[in-house]
Design a protein around this motif. Sequence first.
Motif, PDB file in Angstrom:
ATOM      1  N   ILE A 189      50.919  81.963  81.869  1.00 25.61           N
ATOM      2  CA  ILE A 189      50.462  80.589  82.110  1.00 25.61           C
ATOM      3  C   ILE A 189      51.037  79.646  81.060  1.00 25.61           C
ATOM      4  CG2 ILE A 189      48.457  79.076  82.296  1.00 25.61           C
ATOM      5  CD1 ILE A 189      48.717  81.112  84.574  1.00 25.61           C
ATOM      6  N   ASP A 190      51.034  80.091  79.806  1.00 24.20           N
ATOM      7  CA  ASP A 190      51.544  79.244  78.728  1.00 24.20           C
ATOM      8  C   ASP A 190      53.041  78.998  78.885  1.00 24.20           C
ATOM      9  OD1 ASP A 190      51.059  77.839  76.229  1.00 24.20           O
ATOM     10  OD2 ASP A 190      52.251  79.397  75.270  1.00 24.20           O
ATOM     11  N   GLY A 191      53.761  80.001  79.383  1.00 23.11           N
ATOM     12  CA  GLY A 191      55.211  79.887  79.478  1.00 23.11           C
ATOM     13  C   GLY A 191      55.721  79.208  80.716  1.00 23.11           C
ATOM     14  N   GLY A 233      51.462  74.187  67.309  1.00 19.95           N
ATOM     15  CA  GLY A 233      50.136  73.748  66.883  1.00 19.95           C
ATOM     16  C   GLY A 233      49.109  73.669  67.991  1.00 19.95           C
ATOM     17  N   SER A 234      49.549  73.821  69.239  1.00 25.33           N
ATOM     18  CA  SER A 234      48.605  73.769  70.355  1.00 25.33           C
ATOM     19  C   SER A 234      47.789  75.059  70.405  1.00 25.33           C
ATOM     20  CB  SER A 234      49.345  73.566  71.680  1.00 25.33           C
ATOM     21  OG  SER A 234      50.187  74.673  71.964  1.00 25.33           O
ATOM     22  N   VAL A 235      46.589  74.966  70.937  1.00 30.42           N
ATOM     23  CA  VAL A 235      45.694  76.114  71.059  1.00 30.42           C
ATOM     24  C   VAL A 235      45.343  76.303  72.532  1.00 30.42           C
ATOM     25  CG1 VAL A 235      43.493  77.132  70.373  1.00 30.42           C
ATOM     26  CG2 VAL A 235      44.727  75.630  68.786  1.00 30.42           C
ATOM     27  N   PHE A 236      45.648  77.481  73.069  1.00 28.54           N
ATOM     28  CA  PHE A 236      45.294  77.811  74.448  1.00 28.54           C
ATOM     29  C   PHE A 236      44.000  78.592  74.387  1.00 28.54           C
ATOM     30  CE2 PHE A 236      47.167  79.788  78.619  1.00 28.54           C
ATOM     31  CZ  PHE A 236      46.103  79.246  79.332  1.00 28.54           C
ATOM     32  N   MET A 237      42.871  77.858  74.482  1.00 28.61           N
ATOM     33  CA  MET A 237      41.561  78.458  74.236  1.00 28.61           C
ATOM     34  C   MET A 237      41.006  79.171  75.476  1.00 28.61           C
ATOM     35  SD  MET A 237      39.743  78.526  71.451  1.00 28.61           S
ATOM     36  CE  MET A 237      38.240  79.418  71.061  1.00 28.61           C
TER      37      MET A 237
END
Length: 450
Positions: free
Chosen positions: A420-422, A227-231
């Motif tokens: 970056i997200d991982g 549900g997170s958003v990496f904007m």
Amino acid sequence: MKNFKSYGISIPEILLPKNIDTATWSVVACDQFTQDRDYWQNVEKTAEGKNSTLNIILPEVYLNDADKPQRIEKIKATMKEYIAGGVFNNAEKEFIYIERTTAYGRVRHGLMAAIDLDTYEWKPFSKALIRATEATIIERIPPRMEIRRGAPIESPHIMLLVNDPDHLLVEGTGEAVKKAGVKPCYDGKLMQNSGSITGWPVASDELLDKVEDALSKIAKANTKADGSVFMFAVGDGNHSLATAKAIWDEVKLNNGGKKLDDGTVTIPEGFENHNARYALIEIVNIFDTGLTFEPIHRVLFKLEPQGLIDAIKAELGGSVKECSSKEELSASVKNSAASFGFVFLENGTQKYVLLETPVKELAVARIQPVIDEYLKEVNADKEQIDYIHGTEEVFRLGAKEGTLSILLPPVAKDSFFATIDGRGPLPRKSFSMGEADEKRFYLECRKLFD
């Protein structure tokens, strides 16, 4: 007026100088040319006697000088003079679409906006809308806080990256602005042969609808399973943005805000729309055809070159060979994924040494820990390493006695957000968006503290 809160941004009230002369008003980001006082002295000559953002920033080449407190005091006094003296037009509530033509002929597109600092986090493995891309060095924040604390205005060199392969937000807004026949709010050359820049206001309901629709689609495409958003990812100005957040937290704490267990600070009543809650930034699409990702190179002082080369080879593997020229070394590194170039003088002879490694990961993530460990082993201090933008600067410094320059390979951007997200932020000073003189120039301003 549209509400962009759910995307972490807001429409800023932008200050632009009257009769703007971009060639003297705008100067390059303060963290560029940190080993080149001649560059900044030439900037001073160009801006002498003129209203200029040079007078409201502190170039980091002077950060360790004894007169730093006096420089900061003068910066804040000049900010007040610019506001009181009618330097600026009235503030306009708008985004600004930007086209920056660099000295290399590339055209980079941007969208000037403000971000809500409560939607940004620099700490590793954050799930915030806006995240850091590189490790944040906490020690680098307090000196910057001295400048921002109580500053009447801000002018940013921060650029945020957006993961927008369909070119909806920035480039799409640009197309709509031109189709609508909007006239530029500034247009001109940049000093030191750094190209030119043009900006168009984005303020009509029709254009703002276009921006909001693009943000909605990007947010949906970048929503993760949890549900997170990496904007947005911070492409440039990690420490400047971390400083802005630290000052905002300070404002909240000093006015009744409470620090929670997770480290966040509550917003005290009446401070929901305080100017310090926001920071002015430029949004750039990571897939912009005019955007290049350049590695940030390393330069080390007063160290024995061969010892460090041997340490890196022992840790990463590979083979070492000498190149006959800087052109050969530069091409070998640039055409690789994980080769490193070393430039130094040995007994008065210029050396160009290439280390080819079998590393598969992002090269800087592997070499930086080795450098850090070596510096500890030889009891080097933090003044013995610096981070350099631009290959020419690498070779210029590597031709000096007692200096070792390290040329790093290119950085891929197609899997950037996923990386970056991982794995969280990359090592400090991992990449640069373009060459040194392609960095953001200070231009737009915004009121910060009264």
